[in-house]
Design an enzyme around this catalytic site. Structure first.
Site, PDB file in Angstrom:
ATOM      1  N   ASP A  38       0.818  -1.225   0.000  1.00 28.39           N
ATOM      2  CA  ASP A  38       0.000   0.000   0.000  1.00 28.39           C
ATOM      3  C   ASP A  38       0.847   1.268   0.000  1.00 28.39           C
ATOM      4  O   ASP A  38       0.311   2.375  -0.015  1.00 28.39           O
ATOM      5  CB  ASP A  38      -1.000   0.000   1.178  1.00 28.39           C
ATOM      6  CG  ASP A  38      -0.344  -0.156   2.540  1.00 28.39           C
ATOM      7  OD1 ASP A  38       0.674  -0.866   2.629  1.00 28.39           O
ATOM      8  OD2 ASP A  38      -0.845   0.433   3.513  1.00 28.39           O
ATOM      9  N   HIS A  66       8.356  -0.498  12.576  1.00 34.93           N
ATOM     10  CA  HIS A  66       7.314  -1.208  11.850  1.00 34.93           C
ATOM     11  C   HIS A  66       7.734  -2.681  11.710  1.00 34.93           C
ATOM     12  O   HIS A  66       8.814  -3.053  12.135  1.00 34.93           O
ATOM     13  CB  HIS A  66       7.122  -0.528  10.494  1.00 34.93           C
ATOM     14  CG  HIS A  66       5.803  -0.803   9.835  1.00 34.93           C
ATOM     15  ND1 HIS A  66       4.620  -0.865  10.514  1.00 34.93           N
ATOM     16  CD2 HIS A  66       5.496  -1.011   8.526  1.00 34.93           C
ATOM     17  CE1 HIS A  66       3.645  -1.118   9.659  1.00 34.93           C
ATOM     18  NE2 HIS A  66       4.146  -1.220   8.452  1.00 34.93           N
ATOM     19  N   HIS A  96      -3.523   7.532   7.083  1.00 35.58           N
ATOM     20  CA  HIS A  96      -3.367   6.080   7.098  1.00 35.58           C
ATOM     21  C   HIS A  96      -4.439   5.435   7.976  1.00 35.58           C
ATOM     22  O   HIS A  96      -4.167   4.634   8.871  1.00 35.58           O
ATOM     23  CB  HIS A  96      -1.954   5.701   7.575  1.00 35.58           C
ATOM     24  CG  HIS A  96      -1.536   4.310   7.186  1.00 35.58           C
ATOM     25  ND1 HIS A  96      -1.715   3.220   8.010  1.00 35.58           N
ATOM     26  CD2 HIS A  96      -0.980   3.825   6.072  1.00 35.58           C
ATOM     27  CE1 HIS A  96      -1.251   2.139   7.409  1.00 35.58           C
ATOM     28  NE2 HIS A  96      -0.801   2.478   6.221  1.00 35.58           N
TER      29      HIS A  96
HETATM   30 ZN   LIG Z   1       3.173  -0.974   6.464  1.00 38.38          ZN
END
Ligand SMILES: [Zn+2]
Length: 310
Positions: free
Chosen positions: A69, A145, A271
């Site tokens: 994405d 992340h 997001h």
């Molecule tokens: Zn991500």
């Protein structure tokens, strides 16, 4: 306020899967008509067209990480630039794996791009300078992340010092550019003018930081301290904080906590998980912590103002 343009257009503000009205991550920063694309989710080309952005003028593309994405629109965009006859150099900054993906796709389709592209591999690290041109400098942020992920801090480079109109007659034409850069003036007859008598202070430089995707990470605070506009992901509400931790994303309140502690000028949330049809709860939760918060929308443009002007 500075006359030079410094605006952010959010092209995609959704998370993971495209939701109604929200595309995956992509945004374009316009600094003095130079365009910097940050992330390039699926559909970015169409979004650029809808926003009236001439994407042939994009000179630099920054990709945060290898989740689809955030980059699946890149090959389409690169291919269209090729088909439309782009010739100018394109600089791409992203994870080393992205270079492989680009190369394999070009090879598989037998495409020889009409323009050159220069790829800069990023290994996320806080505060490291990765790019500098006439208009901006760009530093990395090491986001937290599931896979390596880079955030970006754009700082406007100090503008030239405007010449004082009432002193203009004293400054020979060939000396003007040097004086604008801050040099004193020494005339052939020996007269000396200190720079501050000939020029005005330029407007303070503006700054923008992009933090997506990331878990809440107070370590970022020092590197985004005093930023004028912070875009931070806010995938979930506080009720789903455990889910945020598990997927290495942030809640709106966590984004606001970072904005407050880093004393930024404005916070722009994005997001958003596709589960939220109504984003009001995210905004409310963030504003409780940091009132100067706004929700980003696809296709909207935000002017970056100096923090002092807030
Ligand atoms: Zn991500």
């Amino acid at each position: 306020m500075s006359a030079t343009r410094f605006t952010l257009t959010t092209l995609g503000t959704g998370a993971a899967v495209p939701a109604t009205g929200r595309y995956p991550s992509a945004q374009v920063l316009n600094v003095g008509e130079a365009l910097y694309l940050v992330d390039c989710g699926e559909g970015t080309q169409e979004r650029l067209r809808q926003a009236g952005v001439n994407f042939m003028r994009i000179g630099h593309i920054f990709i945060s990480h290898m989740h689809g994405d955030h980059y699946l629109g890149l090959m389409g965009l690169m291919s269209t630039m090729h088909l439309l006859g782009r010739q100018s150099l394109l600089k791409i900054f992203g994870p080393p794996e992205l270079r492989e993906v680009i190369e394999v796709q070009l090879r598989a389709s037998g495409t020889y791009l009409r323009y050159s592209y220069h790829f800069v591999s990023l290994v996320p690290a806080n505060g490291v300078l990765i790019h500098q041109d006439q208009r901006v400098s760009v530093e990395m942020l090491a986001l937290k992340h599931r896979i390596p992920c880079t955030g970006f801090v754009f700082r406007e480079r100090t503008a030239l010092r405007p010449l004082r109109l009432d002193m203009l007659h004293l400054i020979p034409h060939f000396k003007r550019s040097a004086v604008k850069k801050g040099e004193d003036l020494l005339l052939p007859d020996g007269t000396h003018y200190p720079n501050k008598e000939l020029t005005l202070d330029p407007p303070p430089p503006r700054s923008y930081a992009y933090c997506s995707d990331t878990a809440y990470d107070p370590a970022l605070q020092a590197f985004i301290a005093g930023i004028d506009l912070l875009y931070h992901e806010a995938t979930f509400t506080t009720a789903l904080e455990a889910r945020a931790r598990e997927t290495q994303h942030s809640t709106a309140a966590q984004a606001a906590t970072l904005a407050r502690d880093a004393q930024v000028g404005q916070l722009l949330l994005g997001h958003f998980s596709a589960r939220y049809r109504d984003l009001r709860p995210l905004l409310d939760e963030a504003r409780e912590v940091f009132p100067r918060t706004t929700l980003s929308n696809d296709g909207e443009t935000y002017a970056v103002h100096q923090r002092t002007a807030v």
